[in-house]
Design an enzyme around this catalytic site. Structure first.
Site, PDB file in Angstrom:
ATOM      1  CG  ASN A 162      -0.279  -0.036   2.530  1.00  0.00           C
ATOM      2  OD1 ASN A 162       0.755   0.613   2.729  1.00  0.00           O
ATOM      3  ND2 ASN A 162      -0.843  -0.766   3.478  1.00  0.00           N
ATOM      4  CB  CYS A 163       0.069   4.863   0.115  1.00  0.00           C
ATOM      5  SG  CYS A 163      -0.881   5.012   1.656  1.00  0.00           S
ATOM      6  CD  GLU A 164       2.440   2.923   7.237  1.00  0.00           C
ATOM      7  OE1 GLU A 164       3.043   3.206   8.286  1.00  0.00           O
ATOM      8  OE2 GLU A 164       1.280   2.450   7.241  1.00  0.00           O
ATOM      9  CB  VAL A 167       6.349   6.579   1.821  1.00  0.00           C
ATOM     10  CG1 VAL A 167       5.425   7.228   0.810  1.00  0.00           C
ATOM     11  CG2 VAL A 167       5.572   6.051   3.019  1.00  0.00           C
TER      12      VAL A 167
END
Length: 232
Positions: A162-164, A167
């Site tokens: 996912n987006c976490e 990053v």
């Protein structure tokens, strides 16, 4: 052999429950998408290339990597890259319909948007996660370059990509998701709580399915409380 539809349904249920991390609220009485803030809404002078940006939502947090010049790389579920190769269409702001269909198809894209489109009016935290990684923070240029290399279509998974995850890989070198871990801990607590039979059964089913794909070291931790509840 045919796949068991029950695990797929339970996994999809769990991902829809967590989908609120991305969905943007619509104004009352409006049938369209909420327009993003006008350019210049955010002061980007305090952002540096390679910074990790967080935008708290109602229940969860959305993440991105600042690339400089008012550009943010972030991962979002999106069905459109599967349907068309028209970059102008794909680059348009992701609507809720595109996002939901992307979750169902388990497809996402790492895209570059303006700060306004990325944050959508939410408050922005800068490098707030650095305190959790101490000496693991990579150089700012390295973080930005990693993000740029990953731009494009990718698989989407609530628990594993996912987006976490995106990053933390870019800035710290390891893809992890603390909010997903926290959610799984909450699932375990609900399973142990015998006061709500229906909630325990539904969440237990979703947990068994999703965490059945997890490394074997974490699987018994979740399954044992569930089967103890079932036996009781």
């Amino acid at each position: 052999t045919m796949k068991n539809p029950v695990p797929q349904a339970a996994s999809l249920l769990l991902e829809k429950l967590m989908l609120l991390v991305h969905i943007r609220p619509l104004p009352a009485g409006s049938g369209g998408e909420t327009p993003p803030p006008a350019p210049g809404y955010y002061d980007t002078s305090c952002f540096k290339r390679g910074d990790l940006l967080e935008v708290p939502r109602t229940l969860f947090i959305h993440f991105g990597i600042y690339l400089g010049e008012n550009r943010v790389a972030h991962l979002m579920p999106d069905i459109l890259p599967v349907i068309t190769s028209d970059r102008r269409q794909i680059q348009q702001v992701v609507t809720n319909k595109r996002l939901i269909l992307g979750v169902i198809a388990r497809t996402a894209s790492v895209r570059v948007d303006t700060v306004e489109d990325f944050a959508y009016g939410g408050s922005i935290l800068v490098n707030h996660m650095d305190r959790l990684f101490e000496d693991q923070v990579l150089g700012s240029e390295e973080a930005a370059r990693r993000a740029e290399k990953l731009v494009g279509t990718t698989a989407y998974s609530l628990l594993w990509n996912n987006c976490e995850h995106f990053v933390t890989y870019c800035r710290y070198g390891a893809p992890v998701s603390f909010q997903t871990d926290k959610f799984c801990e909450t699932v375990k607590m609900i399973i142990r709580d015998q006061r709500s039979v229906l909630a325990s059964v539904l969440v237990g089913l979703a947990s068994i399915v999703c965490l059945g794909w997890a490394p074997s070291t974490t699987l018994p931790t979740i399954l044992i409380p569930f089967f103890l509840w079932m036996a009781g």
